[in-house]
Design a protein around this motif. Structure first.
Motif, PDB file in Angstrom:
ATOM      1  N   SER A  24      53.385 -45.283  47.433  1.00 23.75           N
ATOM      2  CA  SER A  24      52.468 -44.203  47.071  1.00 23.75           C
ATOM      3  C   SER A  24      52.786 -42.913  47.810  1.00 23.75           C
ATOM      4  N   ASN A  25      53.288 -43.044  49.008  1.00 20.72           N
ATOM      5  CA  ASN A  25      53.597 -41.857  49.805  1.00 20.72           C
ATOM      6  C   ASN A  25      54.681 -42.254  50.825  1.00 20.72           C
ATOM      7  N   GLY A  26      55.206 -41.266  51.475  1.00 19.04           N
ATOM      8  CA  GLY A  26      56.225 -41.542  52.466  1.00 19.04           C
ATOM      9  C   GLY A  26      55.634 -42.105  53.757  1.00 19.04           C
ATOM     10  N   ASP A  27      56.497 -42.371  54.701  1.00 16.69           N
ATOM     11  CA  ASP A  27      56.068 -42.887  55.995  1.00 16.69           C
ATOM     12  C   ASP A  27      55.271 -41.831  56.741  1.00 16.69           C
ATOM     13  N   LYS A  28      54.210 -42.298  57.423  1.00 22.79           N
ATOM     14  CA  LYS A  28      53.366 -41.412  58.220  1.00 22.79           C
ATOM     15  C   LYS A  28      53.695 -41.602  59.700  1.00 22.79           C
ATOM     16  N   LEU A  29      53.808 -40.503  60.383  1.00 18.20           N
ATOM     17  CA  LEU A  29      54.108 -40.539  61.802  1.00 18.20           C
ATOM     18  C   LEU A  29      52.835 -40.515  62.617  1.00 18.20           C
ATOM     19  N   PRO A  30      52.779 -41.226  63.747  1.00 22.93           N
ATOM     20  CA  PRO A  30      51.546 -41.192  64.572  1.00 22.93           C
ATOM     21  C   PRO A  30      51.309 -39.802  65.147  1.00 22.93           C
ATOM     22  N   GLY A  32      46.549 -43.089  70.828  1.00 26.75           N
ATOM     23  CA  GLY A  32      45.302 -43.745  70.453  1.00 26.75           C
ATOM     24  C   GLY A  32      44.840 -43.449  69.055  1.00 26.75           C
ATOM     25  N   SER A  33      45.652 -42.741  68.269  1.00 29.88           N
ATOM     26  CA  SER A  33      45.253 -42.407  66.905  1.00 29.88           C
ATOM     27  C   SER A  33      45.697 -43.509  65.964  1.00 29.88           C
ATOM     28  N   TYR A  34      44.892 -43.747  64.925  1.00 27.83           N
ATOM     29  CA  TYR A  34      45.193 -44.774  63.932  1.00 27.83           C
ATOM     30  C   TYR A  34      45.768 -44.163  62.669  1.00 27.83           C
ATOM     31  N   TYR A  35      46.179 -42.927  62.723  1.00 27.76           N
ATOM     32  CA  TYR A  35      46.765 -42.295  61.547  1.00 27.76           C
ATOM     33  C   TYR A  35      48.147 -42.897  61.288  1.00 27.76           C
ATOM     34  N   GLY A  36      48.390 -43.319  60.051  1.00 25.68           N
ATOM     35  CA  GLY A  36      49.671 -43.910  59.696  1.00 25.68           C
ATOM     36  C   GLY A  36      49.686 -45.422  59.783  1.00 25.68           C
ATOM     37  N   THR A  37      48.589 -46.041  60.202  1.00 26.37           N
ATOM     38  CA  THR A  37      48.543 -47.503  60.274  1.00 26.37           C
ATOM     39  C   THR A  37      48.041 -48.077  58.971  1.00 26.37           C
ATOM     40  N   ILE A  38      48.187 -49.381  58.811  1.00 29.62           N
ATOM     41  CA  ILE A  38      47.813 -50.026  57.545  1.00 29.62           C
ATOM     42  C   ILE A  38      46.320 -50.315  57.510  1.00 29.62           C
ATOM     43  N   GLY A  39      45.788 -50.925  58.540  1.00 28.91           N
ATOM     44  CA  GLY A  39      44.395 -51.381  58.483  1.00 28.91           C
ATOM     45  C   GLY A  39      43.407 -50.501  59.209  1.00 28.91           C
ATOM     46  N   GLY A  40      43.839 -49.596  60.067  1.00 31.97           N
ATOM     47  CA  GLY A  40      42.899 -48.786  60.817  1.00 31.97           C
ATOM     48  C   GLY A  40      42.505 -49.452  62.129  1.00 31.97           C
ATOM     49  N   SER A  41      41.371 -49.060  62.645  1.00 28.15           N
ATOM     50  CA  SER A  41      40.914 -49.563  63.938  1.00 28.15           C
ATOM     51  C   SER A  41      40.195 -50.903  63.781  1.00 28.15           C
ATOM     52  N   TYR A  42      40.177 -51.663  64.883  1.00 24.10           N
ATOM     53  CA  TYR A  42      39.479 -52.942  64.933  1.00 24.10           C
ATOM     54  C   TYR A  42      38.474 -52.893  66.067  1.00 24.10           C
ATOM     55  N   ALA A  43      37.252 -53.453  65.782  1.00 17.68           N
ATOM     56  CA  ALA A  43      36.181 -53.420  66.789  1.00 17.68           C
ATOM     57  C   ALA A  43      36.482 -54.342  67.960  1.00 17.68           C
ATOM     58  N   TYR A  44      37.320 -55.336  67.713  1.00 21.63           N
ATOM     59  CA  TYR A  44      37.615 -56.288  68.795  1.00 21.63           C
ATOM     60  C   TYR A  44      38.469 -55.662  69.905  1.00 21.63           C
ATOM     61  N   PHE A  45      39.220 -54.638  69.527  1.00 23.21           N
ATOM     62  CA  PHE A  45      40.065 -53.960  70.511  1.00 23.21           C
ATOM     63  C   PHE A  45      39.399 -52.723  71.098  1.00 23.21           C
ATOM     64  N   SER A  46      38.128 -52.578  70.916  1.00 24.69           N
ATOM     65  CA  SER A  46      37.422 -51.403  71.425  1.00 24.69           C
ATOM     66  C   SER A  46      37.275 -51.512  72.941  1.00 24.69           C
ATOM     67  N   PRO A  47      37.501 -50.415  73.668  1.00 23.90           N
ATOM     68  CA  PRO A  47      37.340 -50.453  75.135  1.00 23.90           C
ATOM     69  C   PRO A  47      35.888 -50.388  75.616  1.00 23.90           C
ATOM     70  N   GLN A  48      34.919 -50.357  74.702  1.00 25.28           N
ATOM     71  CA  GLN A  48      33.516 -50.257  75.098  1.00 25.28           C
ATOM     72  C   GLN A  48      33.050 -51.569  75.746  1.00 25.28           C
ATOM     73  N   LEU A  49      32.309 -51.474  76.843  1.00 20.39           N
ATOM     74  CA  LEU A  49      31.836 -52.639  77.575  1.00 20.39           C
ATOM     75  C   LEU A  49      30.635 -53.263  76.878  1.00 20.39           C
ATOM     76  N   LYS A  50      30.430 -54.554  77.168  1.00 19.90           N
ATOM     77  CA  LYS A  50      29.277 -55.237  76.604  1.00 19.90           C
ATOM     78  C   LYS A  50      27.993 -54.808  77.330  1.00 19.90           C
ATOM     79  N   ALA A  51      26.875 -55.001  76.663  1.00 22.21           N
ATOM     80  CA  ALA A  51      25.573 -54.646  77.266  1.00 22.21           C
ATOM     81  C   ALA A  51      25.181 -55.672  78.334  1.00 22.21           C
ATOM     82  N   LYS A  52      24.763 -55.174  79.498  1.00 21.74           N
ATOM     83  CA  LYS A  52      24.376 -56.029  80.611  1.00 21.74           C
ATOM     84  C   LYS A  52      22.901 -55.843  80.957  1.00 21.74           C
ATOM     85  N   GLU A  53      22.354 -56.868  81.629  1.00 28.64           N
ATOM     86  CA  GLU A  53      20.957 -56.780  82.057  1.00 28.64           C
ATOM     87  C   GLU A  53      20.823 -55.834  83.238  1.00 28.64           C
ATOM     88  N   ARG A  54      19.596 -55.349  83.443  1.00 28.22           N
ATOM     89  CA  ARG A  54      19.334 -54.394  84.513  1.00 28.22           C
ATOM     90  C   ARG A  54      19.453 -55.099  85.856  1.00 28.22           C
TER      91      ARG A  54
END
Length: 323
Positions: free
Chosen positions: A113-119, A123-145
């Motif tokens: 459909s189009n030519g190759d996309k360069l990054p 940390g950008s997902y431009y040019g990738t096939i599937g985009g970002s995944y939530a499992y690889f997110s650097p955000q920490l889990k919620a902890k108790e006070r």
């Protein structure tokens, strides 16, 4: 005596005063060393390739160069390799083969459909096939006070001060004051050393078998006293070399290099020596002692056999036996 009459001859080319073959080598006649008696045939008269000069010979037609003409080939006219074969066009055959292969395709050719996309950026997902995944997110889990633990209880309020320089701040009783003399440790150590020397009965015990690292630390150490120094013997004076009063003189016609002067010349009378008479026999001929047995050259039997069996007449067809 017939043999002697045949073989005892003198060479006409030999001078009269020369020695004969009998006197030189002990033979009646010395044979030649070049051949064994075969006739000499000059190489100019020797036939070579007689067949080339007899009968008719083959005459080639000369060399031919490769060209578009028929003269450069063996046949008088061009002869085809295949006679009556069908004509085939290689270009048309390649086109038919490509059409037959294209019919095997199930659909159209795949086009992206189009030519190759360069990054773009880290940390950008431009040019990738599937985009970002939530499992690889650097955000920490919620902890108790976090609730910090409570403080320890106090039985008695703390006393102010660091304890140094202030009295009655420790848990136990206050230490009583004792005087501290100047350099008490050094004085006590000196007294202990003197008491130790007083109790010692002799010197330190030395054991010869005490293990050491390799050898003595000081290889030049010796418990025995050194012997007295030996005085070197007085040197004898060397006598001066002999020097002549003047340099040596070269001997010449004046005899200047000799110790004594040249003696005076004394006249010697000329005396003719008497010649000795030549010893001769009664016939007034000089006596020559008879010659003893003499050695003569002897050829090997194998060499003689090869020389006789191989000559200029049969050297092309002879078959020699190898030993």
């Amino acid at each position: 005596m017939r043999v002697s009459a045949v073989h005892c001859h003198t060479d006409p080319a030999m001078p009269a005063e020369g020695k004969s073959d009998m006197e030189r080598i002990g033979l009646f006649s010395e044979m030649g060393y070049v051949t064994i008696g075969d006739k000499y045939l000059s190489h100019y008269m020797r036939p070579f390739n007689e067949a080339a000069s007899k009968n008719r010979q083959m005459f080639p037609g000369g060399t031919k160069t490769l060209s578009a003409l028929q003269a450069g080939y063996f046949e008088p006219q061009f002869v085809r390799i295949f006679d009556g074969e069908a004509y085939s066009n290689p270009v048309q055959l390649r086109r038919r083969y490509r059409l037959a292969e294209s019919k095997k395709n199930l659909g159209k050719a795949f086009l992206p459909s189009n030519g190759d996309k360069l990054p773009c950026g880290l940390g950008s997902y431009y040019g990738t096939i599937g985009g970002s995944y939530a499992y690889f997110s650097p955000q920490l889990k919620a902890k108790e006070r976090y609730i910090p633990p409570g403080k320890n209880f106090y039985t008695n309020p703390g006393k102010k001060g660091t304890g140094y320089g202030y009295a009655n701040l420790t848990i136990g009783e206050q230490y009583p004051h004792e005087p501290d003399g100047y350099e008490v440790e050094r004085i006590n150590a000196k007294k202990a050393q003197e008491e130790h020397k007083r109790l010692a009965k002799g010197g330190p015990f030395k054991l010869n078998l005490y293990p050491q690292e390799y050898f003595d630390m000081n290889p030049y150490f010796n418990d025995k006293p050194l012997p007295p120094v030996k005085k070197p013997p007085p040197e004898k004076p060397i006598a001066p070399p002999f020097k002549p009063s003047s340099p040596a003189k070269k001997s010449g016609g004046m005899k200047g290099g000799t110790f004594d002067p040249y003696p005076s010349h004394s006249g010697d009378p000329y005396v003719i020596k008497k010649s000795k008479a030549v010893t001769t026999n009664k016939e007034r001929q000089i006596f020559h002692p008879p010659a003893g047995p003499k050695s003569r050259p002897v050829r090997s039997i194998i060499t003689l056999n090869v020389t006789r069996s191989l000559n200029v007449k049969n050297y092309k067809t002879v078959q020699l036996t190898s030993y």
